[in-house]
Design a protein around this motif. Sequence first.
Motif, short mmCIF file in Angstrom:
data_model
loop_
_atom_site.label_atom_id
_atom_site.label_comp_id
_atom_site.label_asym_id
_atom_site.label_seq_id
_atom_site.Cartn_x
_atom_site.Cartn_y
_atom_site.Cartn_z
N ARG A 56 30.67 40.65 50.57
CA ARG A 56 31.08 40.16 49.53
C ARG A 56 32.56 40.99 49.14
N CYS A 57 32.32 42.07 49.77
CA CYS A 57 34.09 42.71 49.54
C CYS A 57 34.85 41.99 49.90
N ARG A 60 35.53 38.88 47.43
CA ARG A 60 36.62 39.70 46.67
C ARG A 60 37.96 39.52 46.73
N GLN A 63 39.60 36.73 47.37
CA GLN A 63 39.87 35.98 45.85
C GLN A 63 38.87 34.46 45.45
N ASN A 65 35.32 33.27 44.05
CA ASN A 65 34.60 33.21 43.25
C ASN A 65 33.04 33.86 43.69
N THR A 66 32.58 35.03 43.73
CA THR A 66 31.45 35.59 43.94
C THR A 66 30.07 35.36 42.94
#
Length: 302
Positions: A56-57, A60, A63, A65-66
């Motif tokens: 997840r990190c 992000r 850039q 979209n999560t």
Amino acid sequence: MQSTVVCYGETLFDHLPTGRQPGGAPMNVGIHARQLGLSSALISRLGDDVPGRELRCLLRDRQVNTTALQTDVTYPTGRVLGEEEANHQMRYTIEGPSAWDYIAPNDTDLKLVTASTFFVFGSLGSRNSVSASTLINLLAVAPRPVLDINLRSPHYNVTLLNTLLQQTQWLKLNDDELHELVELGLTAGQTTEEQLLQLRTRYSLSVVCLTLGAAGALLLTPEGYVRQAGFPVTVVDTVGSGDAFLAALLAGYCAGDSWPDTLRSACVTGAYVATQPGATPLVSSQLLTEFSQFLSENMLPV
């Protein structure tokens, strides 16, 4: 920011001879698409664990979209064991069940896909009936589905492949995968060109792209065939080079470039990533322009 490229399927860590690396073709395409100037989003599912939080990190930071990344409290974040074989090719053992086998449907993802320019998916993300069912629902609203077929034995069968081919508009595959489709009876012909043409005709495809490794690529467009020779580079590993190739192909199309220019850019991008460790090295349009110029001045195509 509207997502131009929405990717669906496996998100995981590859455990390679060079170490642990983030992986999964959909994630790789999404990261490279973002690096090449497109907006991108990933629909997938991660475990409620340390690897899941790390991915997840990463997304992000890159850039991507999560908002469509789901969390599974039962199954772990995916893991793949990779071993290098001859000619820099990799053999993978894909563990499971994993969190990405259980991607659940929801209205938010339907809206995300409906608003996309491209919806990228593969066969591996459909190995489980739960994620396969969710995928079929999303394909029903996708304006331009792109099947990066990504065959990984034993995680596919002829029924699954036939269903996915019927639902797509663009198809990307490599020469080994084309041979497998011939063996499965999904296409036929004496030459590569005949086999690609039959695939396009049988499944009403718009674009079919065949990657040929160091030999370049062959693209069947509505206007006919486009060929691009490969570029001789010093290969570090080939992991992610096909995903970067696809992202560049989509970026070129979105930019309105000609098919020959788009295919050349895709081959340059794939070649560059093969010279770097890992599936998602940092890439920029300026870097690729400089690399392309270097190739033109110092190397002859294969």
